[in-house]
Design a protein around this motif. Structure first.
Motif, PDB file in Angstrom:
ATOM      1  N   GLY A  54       0.792  -1.223   0.000  1.00  0.00           N
ATOM      2  CA  GLY A  54       0.000   0.000   0.000  1.00  0.00           C
ATOM      3  C   GLY A  54       0.816   1.261   0.000  1.00  0.00           C
ATOM      4  N   SER A  55       1.831   1.322  -0.849  1.00  0.00           N
ATOM      5  CA  SER A  55       2.671   2.517  -0.923  1.00  0.00           C
ATOM      6  C   SER A  55       2.943   2.835  -2.382  1.00  0.00           C
ATOM      7  CB  SER A  55       3.997   2.289  -0.190  1.00  0.00           C
ATOM      8  OG  SER A  55       4.865   3.388  -0.368  1.00  0.00           O
ATOM      9  N   SER A  56       3.174   4.124  -2.639  1.00  0.00           N
ATOM     10  CA  SER A  56       3.503   4.527  -4.005  1.00  0.00           C
ATOM     11  C   SER A  56       5.001   4.712  -4.202  1.00  0.00           C
ATOM     12  CB  SER A  56       2.779   5.832  -4.362  1.00  0.00           C
ATOM     13  OG  SER A  56       3.217   6.887  -3.496  1.00  0.00           O
ATOM     14  N   ARG A  57       5.790   4.509  -3.123  1.00  0.00           N
ATOM     15  CA  ARG A  57       7.226   4.776  -3.197  1.00  0.00           C
ATOM     16  C   ARG A  57       7.995   3.568  -2.664  1.00  0.00           C
ATOM     17  NH1 ARG A  57       7.838  10.721  -0.559  1.00  0.00           N
ATOM     18  NH2 ARG A  57       9.489  10.996  -2.092  1.00  0.00           N
ATOM     19  N   ALA A  58       9.010   3.172  -3.435  1.00  0.00           N
ATOM     20  CA  ALA A  58       9.816   2.010  -3.034  1.00  0.00           C
ATOM     21  C   ALA A  58      11.138   2.078  -3.785  1.00  0.00           C
ATOM     22  CB  ALA A  58       9.089   0.706  -3.337  1.00  0.00           C
ATOM     23  N   SER A  59      12.100   1.275  -3.346  1.00  0.00           N
ATOM     24  CA  SER A  59      13.403   1.228  -4.029  1.00  0.00           C
ATOM     25  C   SER A  59      14.066  -0.119  -3.784  1.00  0.00           C
ATOM     26  CB  SER A  59      14.324   2.359  -3.545  1.00  0.00           C
ATOM     27  OG  SER A  59      14.650   2.184  -2.173  1.00  0.00           O
ATOM     28  N   ILE A  60      15.006  -0.431  -4.667  1.00  0.00           N
ATOM     29  CA  ILE A  60      15.827  -1.639  -4.526  1.00  0.00           C
ATOM     30  C   ILE A  60      17.281  -1.193  -4.600  1.00  0.00           C
ATOM     31  CG2 ILE A  60      16.470  -3.863  -5.539  1.00  0.00           C
ATOM     32  CD1 ILE A  60      13.652  -3.958  -6.773  1.00  0.00           C
ATOM     33  N   LEU A  61      18.095  -1.653  -3.653  1.00  0.00           N
ATOM     34  CA  LEU A  61      19.517  -1.313  -3.607  1.00  0.00           C
ATOM     35  C   LEU A  61      20.339  -2.590  -3.569  1.00  0.00           C
ATOM     36  CD1 LEU A  61      17.831   0.847  -1.583  1.00  0.00           C
ATOM     37  CD2 LEU A  61      20.075   1.967  -1.660  1.00  0.00           C
ATOM     38  N   ARG A  62      21.496  -2.553  -4.216  1.00  0.00           N
ATOM     39  CA  ARG A  62      22.393  -3.721  -4.258  1.00  0.00           C
ATOM     40  C   ARG A  62      23.802  -3.283  -3.872  1.00  0.00           C
ATOM     41  NH1 ARG A  62      21.415  -7.454  -8.287  1.00  0.00           N
ATOM     42  NH2 ARG A  62      23.308  -8.451  -7.485  1.00  0.00           N
ATOM     43  N   SER A  76       9.374   7.035  -7.496  1.00  0.00           N
ATOM     44  CA  SER A  76       9.003   8.319  -6.885  1.00  0.00           C
ATOM     45  C   SER A  76      10.000   8.800  -5.843  1.00  0.00           C
ATOM     46  CB  SER A  76       7.589   8.231  -6.270  1.00  0.00           C
ATOM     47  OG  SER A  76       6.637   7.842  -7.233  1.00  0.00           O
ATOM     48  N   LEU A  77      11.290   8.693  -6.134  1.00  0.00           N
ATOM     49  CA  LEU A  77      12.325   9.236  -5.254  1.00  0.00           C
ATOM     50  C   LEU A  77      13.155  10.239  -6.049  1.00  0.00           C
ATOM     51  CD1 LEU A  77      13.659   6.043  -3.434  1.00  0.00           C
ATOM     52  CD2 LEU A  77      12.098   7.777  -2.508  1.00  0.00           C
ATOM     53  N   SER A  78      13.455  11.380  -5.435  1.00  0.00           N
ATOM     54  CA  SER A  78      14.212  12.413  -6.134  1.00  0.00           C
ATOM     55  C   SER A  78      15.685  12.023  -6.245  1.00  0.00           C
ATOM     56  CB  SER A  78      14.092  13.750  -5.401  1.00  0.00           C
ATOM     57  OG  SER A  78      14.774  13.689  -4.153  1.00  0.00           O
ATOM     58  N   GLU A  79      16.355  12.603  -7.237  1.00  0.00           N
ATOM     59  CA  GLU A  79      17.777  12.337  -7.413  1.00  0.00           C
ATOM     60  C   GLU A  79      18.574  12.855  -6.223  1.00  0.00           C
ATOM     61  OE1 GLU A  79      21.390  13.256 -10.625  1.00  0.00           O
ATOM     62  OE2 GLU A  79      19.315  13.852 -11.062  1.00  0.00           O
ATOM     63  N   GLU A  80      18.157  14.006  -5.665  1.00  0.00           N
ATOM     64  CA  GLU A  80      18.848  14.571  -4.516  1.00  0.00           C
ATOM     65  C   GLU A  80      18.775  13.638  -3.315  1.00  0.00           C
ATOM     66  OE1 GLU A  80      17.759  17.559  -7.406  1.00  0.00           O
ATOM     67  OE2 GLU A  80      16.524  16.115  -6.291  1.00  0.00           O
ATOM     68  N   GLY A 121      12.633  15.622   4.631  1.00  0.00           N
ATOM     69  CA  GLY A 121      12.635  16.555   3.511  1.00  0.00           C
ATOM     70  C   GLY A 121      12.122  15.928   2.233  1.00  0.00           C
ATOM     71  N   GLU A 122      12.224  14.610   2.098  1.00  0.00           N
ATOM     72  CA  GLU A 122      11.707  13.897   0.928  1.00  0.00           C
ATOM     73  C   GLU A 122      10.232  13.561   1.082  1.00  0.00           C
ATOM     74  OE1 GLU A 122      12.291  11.992  -2.929  1.00  0.00           O
ATOM     75  OE2 GLU A 122      13.325  13.555  -1.778  1.00  0.00           O
ATOM     76  N   GLY A 123       9.635  13.953   2.229  1.00  0.00           N
ATOM     77  CA  GLY A 123       8.218  13.658   2.478  1.00  0.00           C
ATOM     78  C   GLY A 123       7.996  12.245   2.962  1.00  0.00           C
ATOM     79  N   ILE A 124       8.983  11.673   3.631  1.00  0.00           N
ATOM     80  CA  ILE A 124       8.902  10.303   4.141  1.00  0.00           C
ATOM     81  C   ILE A 124       8.925  10.367   5.667  1.00  0.00           C
ATOM     82  CG2 ILE A 124      10.051   8.054   4.268  1.00  0.00           C
ATOM     83  CD1 ILE A 124      11.335   8.764   1.529  1.00  0.00           C
ATOM     84  N   TYR A 146       6.489   5.595   3.436  1.00  0.00           N
ATOM     85  CA  TYR A 146       5.143   6.113   3.694  1.00  0.00           C
ATOM     86  C   TYR A 146       5.232   7.591   4.058  1.00  0.00           C
ATOM     87  CZ  TYR A 146       3.919   1.180   3.900  1.00  0.00           C
ATOM     88  OH  TYR A 146       3.739  -0.152   3.602  1.00  0.00           O
ATOM     89  N   PRO A 147       4.225   8.371   3.652  1.00  0.00           N
ATOM     90  CA  PRO A 147       4.259   9.825   3.899  1.00  0.00           C
ATOM     91  C   PRO A 147       3.845  10.224   5.303  1.00  0.00           C
ATOM     92  CG  PRO A 147       2.299   9.255   2.670  1.00  0.00           C
ATOM     93  CD  PRO A 147       3.079   7.991   2.795  1.00  0.00           C
ATOM     94  N   ALA A 148       3.424   9.248   6.115  1.00  0.00           N
ATOM     95  CA  ALA A 148       3.006   9.537   7.493  1.00  0.00           C
ATOM     96  C   ALA A 148       3.442   8.353   8.363  1.00  0.00           C
ATOM     97  CB  ALA A 148       1.490   9.725   7.556  1.00  0.00           C
ATOM     98  N   PRO A 149       3.474   8.533   9.666  1.00  0.00           N
ATOM     99  CA  PRO A 149       3.800   7.393  10.527  1.00  0.00           C
ATOM    100  C   PRO A 149       2.905   6.203  10.198  1.00  0.00           C
ATOM    101  CG  PRO A 149       3.800   9.405  11.806  1.00  0.00           C
ATOM    102  CD  PRO A 149       3.280   9.775  10.449  1.00  0.00           C
ATOM    103  N   HIS A 150       3.508   5.007  10.229  1.00  0.00           N
ATOM    104  CA  HIS A 150       2.772   3.823   9.770  1.00  0.00           C
ATOM    105  C   HIS A 150       3.080   2.638  10.686  1.00  0.00           C
ATOM    106  CE1 HIS A 150       0.877   1.177   6.778  1.00  0.00           C
ATOM    107  NE2 HIS A 150       1.844   0.309   7.069  1.00  0.00           N
ATOM    108  N   ARG A 151       2.025   1.998  11.136  1.00  0.00           N
ATOM    109  CA  ARG A 151       2.174   0.787  11.951  1.00  0.00           C
ATOM    110  C   ARG A 151       2.162  -0.419  11.015  1.00  0.00           C
ATOM    111  NH1 ARG A 151      -1.257  -2.983  14.029  1.00  0.00           N
ATOM    112  NH2 ARG A 151      -0.514  -4.067  15.908  1.00  0.00           N
ATOM    113  N   PHE A 152       3.254  -1.191  11.043  1.00  0.00           N
ATOM    114  CA  PHE A 152       3.380  -2.356  10.164  1.00  0.00           C
ATOM    115  C   PHE A 152       2.705  -3.562  10.803  1.00  0.00           C
ATOM    116  CE2 PHE A 152       6.810   0.410   8.864  1.00  0.00           C
ATOM    117  CZ  PHE A 152       6.796   0.306   7.485  1.00  0.00           C
ATOM    118  N   ALA A 153       1.606  -3.997  10.202  1.00  0.00           N
ATOM    119  CA  ALA A 153       0.891  -5.163  10.711  1.00  0.00           C
ATOM    120  C   ALA A 153       1.703  -6.421  10.424  1.00  0.00           C
ATOM    121  CB  ALA A 153      -0.482  -5.253  10.047  1.00  0.00           C
ATOM    122  N   ASP A 154       1.403  -7.479  11.161  1.00  0.00           N
ATOM    123  CA  ASP A 154       2.113  -8.755  10.967  1.00  0.00           C
ATOM    124  C   ASP A 154       1.989  -9.241   9.529  1.00  0.00           C
ATOM    125  OD1 ASP A 154       2.842  -8.697  13.592  1.00  0.00           O
ATOM    126  OD2 ASP A 154       1.305 -10.110  14.279  1.00  0.00           O
TER     127      ASP A 154
END
Length: 500
Positions: A54-62, A76-80, A121-124, A146-154
């Motif tokens: 349920g999020s519009s923003r995500a990333s993968i790093l290696r 949806s992540l800025s270059e900065e 500053g990135e709205g996270i 997430y753009p607001a505090p979020h409780r991660f359910a099991d």
């Protein structure tokens, strides 16, 4: 509804959520299976992460080649922002039991003020770090924001770990496929013959190098015993190799012989290694073979040249001794002896030099005639003790092609050497008659020795005899006649061989 029932309802997802999650995981599995590259794998994973969590923003790093955790895909992540947090990771590359980290409010994370301000500053305001692992190492992570505090359910945590496992497996599989493809290309492009068999010697893999070396196509050999290539007298060699491989041994480079499809033999250098599965069990045999025919031919040529050099040096000493002895009987003073010997040794040197010209070369073109060549070879023996001529040349004369000079000079030089040591030139009154003729397009040079000791026929073949045979084979042929009056040698020269 009781409080217990209400709590259960909050903990358990609705049927619609379960169906949606299953559909997301099914699409992910299908796309990962059909993905043609890492780009498609990352895209499928990001879609699944956003849809399932349920999020519009995500990333993968290696981890990159320097061990830095770097962005490889994002939504949806800025270059900065990416530049500011690139390299940040809660785990090291060598960590084996990395646990996911769920940050429900970045303000309460305990991270540095600078990092918290960068994230805000990135709205996270909430995010999760989910480790990506292969079967044996940590390879990266995926992030969800997430753009607001979020409780991660099991249930969300379970979904995140499920997606991470599938993504890690897909990355590892693609890496294995890429490695396998690269190794396959290396094997296929190798000039060496690379073959794999099972532990019973049945061929399972056969590269293009093997096709070129043995002349069998891949389809002809797959599923057939490798014994097909082993000469009958070397069958035990292959059985011993297989026995050693079953014990886990490597067989380093050794030279042996194998058979081509047409039955001809070919010398090879062979290396044999065991093929093991993931558990370490020996499941096959890898063989790398290299054609060493050229090397062996070059080695034989070097040995031939060394033997020829040794043979020539010994002959030259024998001839020099003969020249001194023959000259001494007619010399009246030491000075006369020295002059005569010097002249004859000089003639010998000039004749010997003729045999050193290469038969081919970019700039060597020797202009001489048949009579002139014979005269140059026999110049050291031109006159005897009483100054009578020691040889006579008759018959046709012709230009000698440059390619013919070396073999013909070697042949005549060997005849002259033998005549000086054992034949007519070893006697004061002996001489040689050389007649040149043309018959059916071939030049015949007949060498007849007269006035010397009777020749003694022998079946022993020394290096001189082998040299005569080799030189004669280049020209056309040579025939000996052990006439009691003196040996007769007849050289047949096939002019067409040198017309090109």
């Amino acid at each position: 509804m009781s409080n217990v029932a209400m709590g259960r309802a909050q903990r358990e997802p609705a049927d619609g959520d379960i169906v949606r999650e299953q559909a997301v995981l099914f699409r992910l599995t299908d796309r990962l299976y059909r993905a043609n590259g890492l780009g498609e794998i990352y895209d499928a994973a990001l879609n699944a992460i956003c849809d399932a969590l349920g999020s519009s923003r995500a990333s993968i790093l290696r981890f990159d080649s320097h061990g830095v955790m770097s962005f490889v895909a994002w939504r949806s992540l800025s270059e900065e922002y990416r530049e500011a947090v690139n390299g940040h990771t809660p785990w090291t590359r060598g960590e084996h039991n990395a646990e996911p980290i769920f940050v429900e409010d970045i303000r309460l994370s305990g991270e540095s003020r600078q990092l918290i301000d960068t994230v805000l500053g990135e709205g996270i305001e909430a995010l999760a770090f989910i480790p990506l692992a292969s079967s044996h190492e940590l390879i990266g992570k995926f992030m969800v924001y997430y753009p607001a505090p979020h409780r991660f359910a099991d249930r969300e945590r379970e979904l995140a770990l499920t997606i991470a496992r599938q993504l890690g497996f897909a990355i590892e599989r693609k890496r294995a496929e890429t490695t396998a493809a690269r190794l396959s290309a290396l094997v296929e492009s190798s000039d060496d013959a690379i073959i794999a068999t099972d532990t019973d010697g049945i061929v399972t893999d056969w590269n293009s190098g093997a096709e070129r070396l043995y002349s069998y196509g891949r389809k002809e050999m797959i599923g057939r015993p490798l014994m097909l290539l082993i000469p009958p007298d070397r069958q035990n060699e292959e059985r011993e190799i297989l026995a050693r491989i079953r014990n886990g041994e490597h067989v380093d480079h050794f030279e042996t012989v194998r058979l081509r499809k047409d039955g001809s033999s070919i010398p090879i250098s062979l290396t044999v290694s065991p093929i093991a599965d993931a558990s370490g069990a020996i499941i096959g045999v890898s063989k790398i073979a290299r054609d060493i025919s050229e090397r062996l031919r070059a080695q034989e040529q070097r040995e031939l040249l060394l033997r020829e050099m040794d043979h020539r040096v010994k002959n030259l000493f024998a001839i020099a001794s003969s020249i001194v002895n023959l000259s001494a009987s007619a010399a009246e003073t030491p000075a006369a002896l020295a002059s005569t010997v010097s002249d004859r040794l000089g003639a010998l040197a000039r004749a010997h030099a003729l045999t050193m010209f290469p038969s081919t070369g970019p700039s060597v073109q020797i202009a001489t005639s048949l009579h002139a060549l014979i005269t140059a070879i026999l110049a050291p023996y031109r006159h005897g003790a009483d100054e009578h001529p020691r040889f006579a040349i008759s018959g046709i004369d012709m230009p000698v092609p440059s390619a013919m000079i070396t073999p013909l000079s070697l042949l005549l030089h060997e005849f002259a050497t033998n005549a000086a040591k054992h034949g007519s030139l070893s006697a004061a009154a002996g001489s040689i008659e050389i007649a040149c003729s043309n018959s059916d397009g071939k030049v015949i040079v007949q060498w007849r020795e007269v006035g010397g000791p009777s020749p003694v026929e022998t079946e022993d073949e020394g290096f001189g005899s082998r040299l005569v045979r080799a030189a004669a084979s280049e020209l056309g042929g040579v025939v000996r006649d052990w006439d009691p009056a003196g040996i007769v040698l007849e050289i047949t020269i096939d002019i067409e061989r040198f017309s090109a």
